[in-house]
Design an enzyme around this catalytic site. Structure first.
Site, PDB file in Angstrom:
ATOM      1  N   ALA A  39       0.824  -1.215   0.000  1.00 35.83           N
ATOM      2  CA  ALA A  39       0.000   0.000   0.000  1.00 35.83           C
ATOM      3  C   ALA A  39       0.855   1.261   0.000  1.00 35.83           C
ATOM      4  CB  ALA A  39      -0.939  -0.011   1.207  1.00 35.83           C
ATOM      5  N   GLU A  40       1.876   1.298   0.852  1.00 33.57           N
ATOM      6  CA  GLU A  40       2.705   2.496   0.913  1.00 33.57           C
ATOM      7  C   GLU A  40       3.512   2.676  -0.366  1.00 33.57           C
ATOM      8  OE1 GLU A  40       5.590   5.134   3.749  1.00 33.57           O
ATOM      9  OE2 GLU A  40       4.766   3.271   4.539  1.00 33.57           O
ATOM     10  N   SER A  41       3.967   1.584  -0.938  1.00 32.92           N
ATOM     11  CA  SER A  41       4.720   1.673  -2.193  1.00 32.92           C
ATOM     12  C   SER A  41       3.861   2.273  -3.294  1.00 32.92           C
ATOM     13  CB  SER A  41       5.200   0.281  -2.609  1.00 32.92           C
ATOM     14  OG  SER A  41       6.084  -0.249  -1.646  1.00 32.92           O
TER      15      SER A  41
END
Length: 141
Positions: free
Chosen positions: A62-64
């Site tokens: 998700a953060e990527s």
């Protein structure tokens, strides 16, 4: 300047080489003017000890994707993206197959981007729902 989906996908996939995204086998597969999508295989590389998709791998996905998506709205020669907060609700488990992650912009300010990120399975069922806040900084010389 018009949006070039293929250039964006190539940029994201090239930047992923020799990084955590490469280790997790994250591949960027779709992009639009307000979203970015990637996929990640679910296999022992991303399992927790009980053989399920690890929540940390899900959050890394998700953060990527959310951080890369902020590049849709900045000039990377003059600006940088920093993730400053992420939250995740894991709603369903997964043992094998593929998960798909789509980040959609909620707020696009000059210094803050807020993303809603949905991670789904091959049938479109929601696995995790995340929210990411990115800070946009001027690039230091």
């Amino acid at each position: 300047m018009s949006f070039d989906k293929y250039a964006m996908l190539q940029l994201c996939n090239n930047w992923s080489k020799n990084t955590l995204m490469n280790t997790l086998e994250i591949e960027y597969i779709d992009a639009g003017e307000d979203f970015l999508t990637a996929k990640m295989p679910v296999n022992p590389r991303v399992h927790q000890p009980m053989g399920l998709l690890h929540g940390g791998a899900t959050v890394a996905l998700a953060e990527s994707v959310g951080s890369a998506a902020s590049f849709l709205f900045i000039n990377p020669e003059r600006q940088e993206v920093r993730g400053i907060e992420i939250s995740a609700n894991h709603l369903k488990s997964k043992r094998e197959g593929t998960v798909f992650c789509t980040a959609k912009i909620i707020h696009k300010g000059p210094s803050i981007h807020l993303w809603e990120i949905k991670i789904t399975d091959e049938e479109g069922k929601l696995i995790s729902l995340c929210k990411l806040t990115n800070m946009i900084l001027s690039r230091r010389k």
